[in-house]
Design an enzyme around this catalytic site. Structure first.
Site, PDB file in Angstrom:
ATOM      1  N   SER A 165      50.672 -42.208  32.129  1.00 18.07           N
ATOM      2  CA  SER A 165      51.508 -42.191  30.925  1.00 18.07           C
ATOM      3  C   SER A 165      52.286 -43.493  30.804  1.00 18.07           C
ATOM      4  CB  SER A 165      52.493 -41.021  31.049  1.00 18.07           C
ATOM      5  OG  SER A 165      53.509 -41.125  30.094  1.00 18.07           O
ATOM      6  N   LYS A 200      53.952 -38.905  37.474  1.00 22.99           N
ATOM      7  CA  LYS A 200      52.774 -39.700  37.086  1.00 22.99           C
ATOM      8  C   LYS A 200      52.666 -40.950  37.960  1.00 22.99           C
ATOM      9  CE  LYS A 200      51.080 -37.041  33.977  1.00 22.99           C
ATOM     10  NZ  LYS A 200      49.740 -36.467  34.102  1.00 22.99           N
ATOM     11  N   TYR A 242      59.244 -36.086  35.143  1.00 23.61           N
ATOM     12  CA  TYR A 242      57.858 -36.094  34.645  1.00 23.61           C
ATOM     13  C   TYR A 242      57.211 -37.464  34.890  1.00 23.61           C
ATOM     14  CZ  TYR A 242      54.045 -36.895  31.433  1.00 23.61           C
ATOM     15  OH  TYR A 242      52.824 -37.281  30.912  1.00 23.61           O
TER      16      TYR A 242
HETATM   17  P1  NAD Z   1      48.508 -30.207  27.134  1.00 23.97           P
HETATM   18  O1  NAD Z   1      49.649 -29.464  27.679  1.00 23.97           O
HETATM   19  O2  NAD Z   1      48.039 -29.897  25.746  1.00 23.97           O
HETATM   20  O3  NAD Z   1      47.255 -30.076  28.105  1.00 23.97           O
HETATM   21  C1  NAD Z   1      47.408 -29.886  29.499  1.00 23.97           C
HETATM   22  C2  NAD Z   1      46.482 -28.739  29.892  1.00 23.97           C
HETATM   23  O4  NAD Z   1      46.595 -28.532  31.301  1.00 23.97           O
HETATM   24  C3  NAD Z   1      46.849 -27.423  29.206  1.00 23.97           C
HETATM   25  O5  NAD Z   1      45.689 -26.824  28.683  1.00 23.97           O
HETATM   26  C4  NAD Z   1      47.452 -26.580  30.336  1.00 23.97           C
HETATM   27  O6  NAD Z   1      47.236 -25.202  30.139  1.00 23.97           O
HETATM   28  C5  NAD Z   1      46.703 -27.144  31.534  1.00 23.97           C
HETATM   29  N1  NAD Z   1      47.411 -26.966  32.809  1.00 23.97           N
HETATM   30  C6  NAD Z   1      48.717 -27.235  33.091  1.00 23.97           C
HETATM   31  N2  NAD Z   1      48.978 -26.936  34.376  1.00 23.97           N
HETATM   32  C7  NAD Z   1      47.823 -26.491  34.920  1.00 23.97           C
HETATM   33  C8  NAD Z   1      47.448 -26.043  36.213  1.00 23.97           C
HETATM   34  N3  NAD Z   1      48.343 -25.959  37.221  1.00 23.97           N
HETATM   35  N4  NAD Z   1      46.162 -25.677  36.427  1.00 23.97           N
HETATM   36  C9  NAD Z   1      45.246 -25.734  35.424  1.00 23.97           C
HETATM   37  N5  NAD Z   1      45.551 -26.152  34.187  1.00 23.97           N
HETATM   38  C10 NAD Z   1      46.822 -26.524  33.931  1.00 23.97           C
HETATM   39  O7  NAD Z   1      48.846 -31.760  27.265  1.00 23.97           O
HETATM   40  P2  NAD Z   1      48.086 -33.035  26.696  1.00 23.97           P
HETATM   41  O8  NAD Z   1      48.941 -33.649  25.661  1.00 23.97           O
HETATM   42  O9  NAD Z   1      46.695 -32.713  26.369  1.00 23.97           O
HETATM   43  O10 NAD Z   1      48.165 -33.966  27.972  1.00 23.97           O
HETATM   44  C11 NAD Z   1      47.093 -34.073  28.881  1.00 23.97           C
HETATM   45  C12 NAD Z   1      47.492 -35.044  29.989  1.00 23.97           C
HETATM   46  O11 NAD Z   1      47.829 -36.290  29.439  1.00 23.97           O
HETATM   47  C13 NAD Z   1      48.680 -34.592  30.828  1.00 23.97           C
HETATM   48  O12 NAD Z   1      48.438 -34.946  32.163  1.00 23.97           O
HETATM   49  C14 NAD Z   1      49.817 -35.405  30.262  1.00 23.97           C
HETATM   50  O13 NAD Z   1      50.817 -35.618  31.214  1.00 23.97           O
HETATM   51  C15 NAD Z   1      49.107 -36.700  29.900  1.00 23.97           C
HETATM   52  N6  NAD Z   1      49.755 -37.466  28.848  1.00 23.97           N
HETATM   53  C16 NAD Z   1      50.016 -36.871  27.648  1.00 23.97           C
HETATM   54  C17 NAD Z   1      50.645 -37.598  26.652  1.00 23.97           C
HETATM   55  C18 NAD Z   1      50.986 -36.965  25.329  1.00 23.97           C
HETATM   56  O14 NAD Z   1      51.872 -37.480  24.656  1.00 23.97           O
HETATM   57  N7  NAD Z   1      50.330 -35.901  24.917  1.00 23.97           N
HETATM   58  C19 NAD Z   1      50.985 -38.945  26.880  1.00 23.97           C
HETATM   59  C20 NAD Z   1      50.687 -39.517  28.110  1.00 23.97           C
HETATM   60  C21 NAD Z   1      50.068 -38.764  29.096  1.00 23.97           C
HETATM   61  C1  WQD Z   2      58.679 -40.500  19.326  1.00 26.60           C
HETATM   62  C2  WQD Z   2      59.818 -41.091  18.497  1.00 26.60           C
HETATM   63  C3  WQD Z   2      61.979 -40.207  19.055  1.00 26.60           C
HETATM   64  C4  WQD Z   2      61.175 -36.116  17.746  1.00 26.60           C
HETATM   65  C5  WQD Z   2      56.780 -38.699  24.703  1.00 26.60           C
HETATM   66  C6  WQD Z   2      57.004 -38.650  26.195  1.00 26.60           C
HETATM   67  C7  WQD Z   2      56.150 -39.680  26.881  1.00 26.60           C
HETATM   68  C8  WQD Z   2      54.688 -39.536  26.470  1.00 26.60           C
HETATM   69  C9  WQD Z   2      54.542 -39.562  24.992  1.00 26.60           C
HETATM   70  C10 WQD Z   2      53.586 -38.022  28.012  1.00 26.60           C
HETATM   71  C11 WQD Z   2      61.069 -41.402  19.307  1.00 26.60           C
HETATM   72  C12 WQD Z   2      61.591 -39.820  17.643  1.00 26.60           C
HETATM   73  C13 WQD Z   2      61.091 -37.453  18.052  1.00 26.60           C
HETATM   74  C14 WQD Z   2      62.016 -35.730  16.665  1.00 26.60           C
HETATM   75  C15 WQD Z   2      62.553 -38.025  16.279  1.00 26.60           C
HETATM   76  N1  WQD Z   2      54.158 -38.262  26.879  1.00 26.60           N
HETATM   77  N2  WQD Z   2      61.755 -38.396  17.329  1.00 26.60           N
HETATM   78  N3  WQD Z   2      62.661 -36.704  15.967  1.00 26.60           N
HETATM   79  O1  WQD Z   2      59.514 -39.656  23.409  1.00 26.60           O
HETATM   80  O2  WQD Z   2      58.028 -41.587  22.656  1.00 26.60           O
HETATM   81  O3  WQD Z   2      57.165 -39.963  24.236  1.00 26.60           O
HETATM   82  O4  WQD Z   2      55.387 -38.534  24.407  1.00 26.60           O
HETATM   83  O5  WQD Z   2      53.337 -38.784  28.888  1.00 26.60           O
HETATM   84  O6  WQD Z   2      56.293 -39.475  28.241  1.00 26.60           O
HETATM   85  O7  WQD Z   2      58.377 -38.928  26.439  1.00 26.60           O
HETATM   86  O8  WQD Z   2      57.507 -39.235  21.911  1.00 26.60           O
HETATM   87  O9  WQD Z   2      57.110 -37.950  19.857  1.00 26.60           O
HETATM   88  O10 WQD Z   2      59.027 -37.279  21.357  1.00 26.60           O
HETATM   89  O11 WQD Z   2      59.177 -39.394  20.058  1.00 26.60           O
HETATM   90  O12 WQD Z   2      63.164 -38.878  15.628  1.00 26.60           O
HETATM   91  O13 WQD Z   2      62.162 -34.519  16.355  1.00 26.60           O
HETATM   92  O14 WQD Z   2      60.217 -40.100  17.530  1.00 26.60           O
HETATM   93  O15 WQD Z   2      63.331 -40.514  19.126  1.00 26.60           O
HETATM   94  O16 WQD Z   2      61.634 -42.561  18.774  1.00 26.60           O
HETATM   95  P1  WQD Z   2      58.187 -40.163  23.060  1.00 26.60           P
HETATM   96  P2  WQD Z   2      58.181 -38.363  20.786  1.00 26.60           P
END
Ligand code: NAD
Ligand code: WQD
Length: 356
Positions: A127, A155, A151
């Protein structure tokens, strides 16, 4: 060469889109998910969208070593994409042990089961949050890491563990992808982001305002040192993220050891720009009000996306308009997500869900 890819967290937001992309390119896909944050209905939608079935789908927790080993014993896995994790920053502050247990513990269990079954090719979900409060943007993979919450620390810890494993095992190949802000949905409208409860992230919140489920968006601060004062992020279409994973799997053998790449577009978008783009895509103005900054937020996070482009000759192709258009289509077609309509049962909550 088509291969069998085990996708942990394959029913989730990014995982489900990645499964479709893998199936569309001839790979066999096995999903492991405990559905703590996803609906089993997503699995049917993956198969319907791809036009072919998953090779297997298992309701298994990645921390459950025995159950995970059974999955590897049943399927000839060539590589693993590890999405399964908890991902809510705020929640991680209140539940750190749960986050370390699932995200770090789950990764360790997966690694040891992979090794026992002689599987040494892994794409890992990292992330942009590992960079913390960035001092300069765009962020390259060499920018300092300084995670600011549990969190993000899980990572970074996983990245460190993977580096150590690669040092120890010459046969190990790992690609860690640091995603920026994945948004959007599959263009069919069948797959998308289905957050439980009040969305933490801006795009699903905006989509729920547009569809009338929420009254207005709170914009967290307009006094940041950005062009319009609101937070700037590098939003990336989930279809580009999915494609990036499929391309990553196909590049796992490029080099031994571990490589880490940003997965972003290199383009920054402010909250107000996002609100305007979504209004345009949906044809509905998005009511919003400026409120205080959200604690822990940073002004600007934008990727330098050039390393991945150079390594794989691949770049993202979908712009902000496509992200909003596709998110809006999913929201319109699924106003209550996959399965949370009153009276509708969530199918297959236990046991093996479906096998092709
Ligand atoms: P998500 O929550 O939609 O998907 C994660 C999936 O993992 C879910 O289906 C959940 O049920 C499953 N899961 C959680 N714990 C588990 C466990 N112990 N065993 C088996 N399954 C489990 O999230 P996402 O947005 O699809 O994110 C996927 C990955 O990408 C995550 O590792 C997240 O940290 C990373 N990531 C997401 C974002 C984002 O903004 N969405 C950004 C950067 C990194
Ligand atoms: C985006 C922008 C908020 C909600 C998160 C995780 C990061 C990564 C990606 C997993 C910011 C603003 C938000 C709202 C708003 N995930 N905002 N009103 O915080 O950049 O990143 O997702 O790895 O770890 O922290 O994403 O969508 O929450 O926010 O104004 O109701 O929108 O302040 O500027 P963020 P976000």
């Amino acid at each position: 060469m088509p291969e069998t890819v085990l996708v942990t967290g394959g029913a989730g937001f990014i995982g489900s889109h990645t499964c479709v992309e893998l199936l569309a390119h001839g790979h066999e896909v096995v999903v492991v998910d405990n559905h703590v944050n996803s609906s089993p209905h997503a699995l049917d939608r993956i198969a319907k969208t791809a036009g072919r079935p998953l090779a297997g789908a298992f309701h298994v927790d990645v921390r459950d070593r025995k159950a995970l080993a059974e999955v590897f014993a049943r399927h000839p896995v060539d590589s693993v994409i590890h999405f399964a994790a908890h991902k809510a920053v705020g929640e991680s502050v209140g539940h750190p042990v749960e986050y370390y247990d699932t995200n770090v513990g789950g990764t360790c269990t997966l690694l040891s089961v992979m090794h026992e079954h002689r599987v040494h090719r892994l794409v890992f979900s990292s992330s942009c949050s590992v960079y913390g409060d960035a001092q300069t943007v765009p962020l390259t993979e060499q920018s300092p890491v300084a995670p600011t919450n549990p969190y993000a620390r899980t990572k970074l810890m996983c990245e460190r563990i993977l580096e150590d494993v690669c040092t120890h095992l010459a046969e190990m190949r790992v690609l860690a992808l640091r995603y920026f802000n994945p948004v959007g949905a599959h263009p069919s409208g069948r797959l998308g982001e289905d957050p439980q409860g009040v969305p933490n992230n801006v795009m699903p919140y905006v989509a729920q305002v547009a569809v009338g489920r929420r009254q207005k968006l709170s914009v967290f601060g307009n006094d940041y040192p950005t062009p319009d004062g609101t937070g700037v992020r590098d939003y990336i279409h989930v279809m580009d993220v999915a494609e990036g994973h499929r391309v990553a799997v196909e590049h796992l053998d490029d080099r031994p050891g571990m490589q880490t790449f940003n997965l972003g577009t290199g383009t920054g978008t402010s909250v107000l720009q996002l609100v305007a783009a979504f209004g345009e895509a949906s044809g509905r103005p998005i009511p919003h009000q400026i409120v205080d900054r959200r604690p822990g937020d940073v002004a600007e996070l934008v990727a330098d996306a050039s390393a991945v482009a150079a390594a794989w000759d691949w770049t993202t192709t979908r712009d902000l308009a496509a992200m909003c258009r596709d998110a809006w289509r999913f929201q319109q077609l699924n106003p209550h997500g996959y399965s949370r309509r009153p009276g509708e049962a969530a199918a297959g909550e236990t046991g093996e869900l479906s096998c092709g």
